[in-house]
Design an enzyme around this catalytic site. Structure first.
Site, PDB file in Angstrom:
ATOM      1  N   ARG A  46     -41.771 -57.512 -20.124  1.00  0.00           N
ATOM      2  CA  ARG A  46     -41.670 -58.536 -19.076  1.00  0.00           C
ATOM      3  C   ARG A  46     -41.404 -59.944 -19.608  1.00  0.00           C
ATOM      4  NH1 ARG A  46     -46.629 -58.299 -15.436  1.00  0.00           N
ATOM      5  NH2 ARG A  46     -47.604 -56.933 -16.961  1.00  0.00           N
ATOM      6  N   GLN A  75     -47.188 -48.746 -36.168  1.00  0.00           N
ATOM      7  CA  GLN A  75     -47.360 -47.722 -35.138  1.00  0.00           C
ATOM      8  C   GLN A  75     -45.975 -47.437 -34.552  1.00  0.00           C
ATOM      9  OE1 GLN A  75     -48.982 -48.901 -31.432  1.00  0.00           O
ATOM     10  NE2 GLN A  75     -49.724 -46.866 -30.885  1.00  0.00           N
ATOM     11  N   SER A 112     -56.397 -57.859 -29.132  1.00  0.00           N
ATOM     12  CA  SER A 112     -54.975 -57.697 -28.827  1.00  0.00           C
ATOM     13  C   SER A 112     -54.222 -58.949 -29.250  1.00  0.00           C
ATOM     14  CB  SER A 112     -54.761 -57.493 -27.329  1.00  0.00           C
ATOM     15  OG  SER A 112     -55.257 -56.238 -26.944  1.00  0.00           O
ATOM     16  N   ASP A 156     -51.822 -60.269 -27.973  1.00  0.00           N
ATOM     17  CA  ASP A 156     -51.291 -61.062 -26.862  1.00  0.00           C
ATOM     18  C   ASP A 156     -52.402 -61.671 -26.006  1.00  0.00           C
ATOM     19  OD1 ASP A 156     -52.210 -58.733 -25.744  1.00  0.00           O
ATOM     20  OD2 ASP A 156     -50.368 -58.233 -24.673  1.00  0.00           O
ATOM     21  N   GLU A 183     -58.783 -46.091 -16.340  1.00  0.00           N
ATOM     22  CA  GLU A 183     -57.571 -46.899 -16.210  1.00  0.00           C
ATOM     23  C   GLU A 183     -57.116 -46.939 -14.747  1.00  0.00           C
ATOM     24  OE1 GLU A 183     -56.155 -48.765 -18.685  1.00  0.00           O
ATOM     25  OE2 GLU A 183     -58.068 -48.149 -19.560  1.00  0.00           O
ATOM     26  N   ASN A 230     -48.119 -61.479 -20.464  1.00  0.00           N
ATOM     27  CA  ASN A 230     -47.112 -60.449 -20.213  1.00  0.00           C
ATOM     28  C   ASN A 230     -45.789 -61.030 -19.762  1.00  0.00           C
ATOM     29  OD1 ASN A 230     -48.732 -57.990 -20.659  1.00  0.00           O
ATOM     30  ND2 ASN A 230     -49.950 -58.855 -19.008  1.00  0.00           N
ATOM     31  N   ARG A 281     -39.392 -91.160 -39.684  1.00  0.00           N
ATOM     32  CA  ARG A 281     -39.152 -89.851 -40.294  1.00  0.00           C
ATOM     33  C   ARG A 281     -40.000 -89.665 -41.557  1.00  0.00           C
ATOM     34  NH1 ARG A 281     -33.093 -89.701 -41.196  1.00  0.00           N
ATOM     35  NH2 ARG A 281     -33.691 -87.709 -42.146  1.00  0.00           N
ATOM     36  N   ASN A 302     -37.713-109.877 -42.981  1.00  0.00           N
ATOM     37  CA  ASN A 302     -37.137-109.736 -41.652  1.00  0.00           C
ATOM     38  C   ASN A 302     -35.783-109.052 -41.791  1.00  0.00           C
ATOM     39  OD1 ASN A 302     -35.943-110.180 -39.063  1.00  0.00           O
ATOM     40  ND2 ASN A 302     -37.541-111.723 -38.730  1.00  0.00           N
ATOM     41  N   ARG A 362     -18.439-111.227 -46.976  1.00  0.00           N
ATOM     42  CA  ARG A 362     -17.606-110.835 -45.835  1.00  0.00           C
ATOM     43  C   ARG A 362     -16.359-111.688 -45.881  1.00  0.00           C
ATOM     44  NH1 ARG A 362     -21.978-113.909 -42.391  1.00  0.00           N
ATOM     45  NH2 ARG A 362     -21.011-115.968 -42.329  1.00  0.00           N
TER      46      ARG A 362
HETATM   47  C1  UD1 Z   1     -55.681 -51.991 -21.838  1.00  0.00           C
HETATM   48  C2  UD1 Z   1     -56.906 -51.152 -21.562  1.00  0.00           C
HETATM   49  C3  UD1 Z   1     -57.459 -51.534 -20.194  1.00  0.00           C
HETATM   50  C4  UD1 Z   1     -57.798 -53.019 -20.170  1.00  0.00           C
HETATM   51  C5  UD1 Z   1     -56.571 -53.815 -20.535  1.00  0.00           C
HETATM   52  C6  UD1 Z   1     -56.934 -55.267 -20.679  1.00  0.00           C
HETATM   53  C7  UD1 Z   1     -56.434 -49.040 -22.650  1.00  0.00           C
HETATM   54  C8  UD1 Z   1     -56.048 -47.616 -22.458  1.00  0.00           C
HETATM   55  N1  UD1 Z   1     -56.519 -49.779 -21.558  1.00  0.00           N
HETATM   56  O1  UD1 Z   1     -54.731 -51.731 -20.838  1.00  0.00           O
HETATM   57  O2  UD1 Z   1     -58.640 -50.792 -19.949  1.00  0.00           O
HETATM   58  O3  UD1 Z   1     -58.262 -53.382 -18.886  1.00  0.00           O
HETATM   59  O4  UD1 Z   1     -56.043 -53.364 -21.804  1.00  0.00           O
HETATM   60  O5  UD1 Z   1     -55.774 -56.028 -20.851  1.00  0.00           O
HETATM   61  O6  UD1 Z   1     -56.718 -49.455 -23.765  1.00  0.00           O
HETATM   62  N2  UD1 Z   1     -50.567 -51.735 -27.849  1.00  0.00           N
HETATM   63  C9  UD1 Z   1     -50.175 -51.233 -29.058  1.00  0.00           C
HETATM   64  N3  UD1 Z   1     -49.715 -49.964 -29.111  1.00  0.00           N
HETATM   65  C10 UD1 Z   1     -49.663 -49.163 -28.027  1.00  0.00           C
HETATM   66  C11 UD1 Z   1     -50.073 -49.692 -26.780  1.00  0.00           C
HETATM   67  C12 UD1 Z   1     -50.535 -50.984 -26.734  1.00  0.00           C
HETATM   68  O7  UD1 Z   1     -50.205 -51.929 -30.083  1.00  0.00           O
HETATM   69  O8  UD1 Z   1     -49.257 -48.023 -28.178  1.00  0.00           O
HETATM   70  C13 UD1 Z   1     -51.062 -53.113 -27.789  1.00  0.00           C
HETATM   71  C14 UD1 Z   1     -50.253 -53.981 -26.875  1.00  0.00           C
HETATM   72  O9  UD1 Z   1     -49.212 -54.609 -27.587  1.00  0.00           O
HETATM   73  C15 UD1 Z   1     -51.280 -54.997 -26.399  1.00  0.00           C
HETATM   74  C16 UD1 Z   1     -52.557 -54.192 -26.417  1.00  0.00           C
HETATM   75  O10 UD1 Z   1     -52.335 -53.099 -27.243  1.00  0.00           O
HETATM   76  O11 UD1 Z   1     -51.415 -56.057 -27.308  1.00  0.00           O
HETATM   77  C17 UD1 Z   1     -52.978 -53.729 -25.022  1.00  0.00           C
HETATM   78  O12 UD1 Z   1     -51.941 -52.969 -24.499  1.00  0.00           O
HETATM   79  P1  UD1 Z   1     -51.562 -53.020 -22.964  1.00  0.00           P
HETATM   80  O13 UD1 Z   1     -50.449 -52.072 -22.713  1.00  0.00           O
HETATM   81  O14 UD1 Z   1     -51.419 -54.436 -22.545  1.00  0.00           O
HETATM   82  O15 UD1 Z   1     -52.934 -52.488 -22.375  1.00  0.00           O
HETATM   83  P2  UD1 Z   1     -53.118 -51.788 -21.003  1.00  0.00           P
HETATM   84  O16 UD1 Z   1     -52.627 -50.386 -21.102  1.00  0.00           O
HETATM   85  O17 UD1 Z   1     -52.602 -52.654 -19.974  1.00  0.00           O
END
Ligand code: UD1
Ligand code: CA
Length: 464
Positions: A17, A79, A106, A108, A158, A231, A341, A385, A448
């Site tokens: 997104r 991964q 995470s 993000d 979930e 996101n 600078r 100056n 000059r």
């Molecule tokens: C996850 C949680 C959910 C929680 C939410 C909070 C799980 C199954 N669910 O949901 O309960 O409410 O976070 O935001 O954990 N990522 C990887 N590899 C993957 C998948 C994800 O590195 O295979 C990383 C993503 O980049 C991100 C983080 O894990 O930084 C969370 O992934 P995201 O898909 O946002 O989590 P949700 O499934 O929404």
């Protein structure tokens, strides 16, 4: 607090997104990549190992982190493909010693505070599964915290797997947990992907904990910004504002006068002494220090600089010291529309006016360059100056050379000082001169074409 803490940062997801070619976790908040906010928080926790799980844009993400942190400070695990959060954490297992507590973050979610994570680790206590949770009015999309009638956490379901009753639960899992490593590793090995998204859910460890009688505790917070993920560009902008509001509030608590905290941006470190005033739409980058009573006018960008007490930076000034830094001395007046600078070192009461550029130059106390001028690679004495439109020609096409302007010199307008050259103390350079040879102290130098005036000159008239 347990000293054996290891942090896993999940950063393999795609970030569809964001609609960007840049991996999501490299988008910046307050001038710093999202994932770096998370790494910095991990470092404040004094984690033993910090493991970053990369996948989408792994090369780019790892390169950015390797450039930002000391070698060996971070470990990386890839991964490929991305099969869910449980699968992501599985990739870190080889780096996780059995004797630690693992904090899962995470890449993000940039604004989690260190004290929140410390409280979570406390709640884990080395032997429990601790979940960071929060209540949302609209919990859509999140994993719900399902509790037993006694209030005991029983499962995380979930959104896509939840029934109507579960979807009505407003307490959600933030995506952040603290868990004993040995337990985590055993549980990860047992995950399956039999769910609505066919992903390996990290959140399924709650079921295993319950089955094994390991207590599951929720540490519930109320500050949504701390668990907010990015996101989309709109969410990133919202979080940026939340962050900047906090920075502004903290500075105002320390007495800084910020004219409008909604129009204020710090992308780095801003240190302010007493009675500093900052007008609207200013941006501070890198490390900026403002001395006592400094005033910064509207629409200034100040980066990597030290502004000493009582100096005034008038509107629309741009200062960036980059690696060399910029110093503005006490009581100096800069701008409006000035540009300082790297390596500009301005002494006390220096005046730099509109459309004046200074680079790698030292100006001693009371020197002035008030209009439309360039000073590069120059050493300028006290009270000099420097006239409008004058420049140092510091570059011969191959090398840079220095210009020395000694104390009390007066440089007229529109002069070119061809470096290397020295203007002796107290000397005067006539307007419009191109100076290629050094001048003696006290001398008037004019270089000059001599003026010619022809009396009663008749202008040509148009042929009939
Ligand atoms: C996850 C949680 C959910 C929680 C939410 C909070 C799980 C199954 N669910 O949901 O309960 O409410 O976070 O935001 O954990 N990522 C990887 N590899 C993957 C998948 C994800 O590195 O295979 C990383 C993503 O980049 C991100 C983080 O894990 O930084 C969370 O992934 P995201 O898909 O946002 O989590 P949700 O499934 O929404
Ligand atoms: Ca997902």
């Amino acid at each position: 607090m347990t000293s054996k803490l290891d942090v896993v940062i999940m950063a393999a997801g795609k970030g569809t997104r964001m609609k960007s070619s840049l991996p999501k976790v490299l988008h910046t908040l307050a001038g710093k990549a999202l994932v770096r906010h998370v790494v910095d928080t991990a470092q404040q926790l004094e984690a033993r190992h910090t493991i970053v799980i990369t996948g989408h844009g792994a090369d780019q993400v790892e390169a950015a982190l390797k450039a930002a942190y000391a070698e060996g400070g971070l470990k990386f695990a890839r991964q490929m493909p991305q099969l869910g959060t449980g699968h992501a954490v599985q990739q870190a297992v080889p780096h996780l010693p059995d004797d630690g507590v693992v904090v899962v973050l995470s890449g993000d979610v940039p604004l989690t505070q260190t004290d929140t994570l410390q409280a979570l680790v406390q709640a884990c206590g080395g032997d429990k599964l601790a979940l960071l949770t929060i209540e949302f009015d609209d919990p859509t999309g999140y994993g719900r915290i399902v509790r037993s009638p006694s209030g005991q956490v029983h499962a995380i379901v979930e959104h896509k797997d939840a029934n109507e009753a579960q979807r009505a639960i407003r307490e959600v899992y933030s995506g952040i947990m603290a868990v004993p490593a040995k337990r985590l590793k055993a549980w990860l090995a047992r995950l399956d992907n039999k769910n609505a998204q066919q992903e390996y859910y990290l959140t399924d460890v709650v079921k295993f904990a319950e089955a094994e009688g390991v207590p599951v505790v929720a540490h519930k917070i109320t500050d949504a910004a701390q668990v907010a993920g990015v996101n989309s560009p709109a969410q990133l902008a919202d979080l940026e504002r939340a962050y900047q509001q906090r920075r502004a509030q903290a500075l105002m608590m320390d007495g800084v006068r910020i004219m409008d905290p909604a129009r204020f941006d710090v992308r780095g470190e801003l240190v302010c002494a007493q009675d500093v005033q900052i007008d609207v739409n200013c941006i501070f980058e890198g490390r900026v220090q403002l001395g006592q009573g400094v005033k910064v006018g509207a629409n200034c960008v100040l980066a990597n600089c030290v502004i000493e007490a009582g100096a005034v930076i008038h509107p629309f000034t741009h200062i960036d010291g980059e690696k060399l830094g910029v110093t503005v001395g006490e009581g100096a007046l800069i701008g409006p529309f000035a540009r300082l600078r790297p390596g500009a070192q301005l002494g006390a009461e220096v005046h730099i006016g509109n459309f004046v550029e200074v680079k790698n130059s030292t100006l001693a106390k009371g020197a002035k360059a008030n209009h439309l001028a360039y000073l590069g690679d120059a050493t300028v004495g006290e009270r000099v100056n420097y006239g409008a439109g004058s420049i140092t020609a510091n570059y011969d096409g191959a090398n840079k050379h220095r210009t020395v302007i000694e104390a009390d010199v007066h440089i007229g307008s529109n002069c070119v000082l061809v470096a290397p050259v020295t203007i002796g103390a107290g000397g005067t350079v006539g307007g419009g001169s191109t100076i290629t040879k050094s001048t003696e102290p006290g001398a008037l130098s004019v270089a000059r074409g001599k003026q010619v005036s022809i009396a009663n000159w008749q202008r040509p008239t148009k042929n009939k």
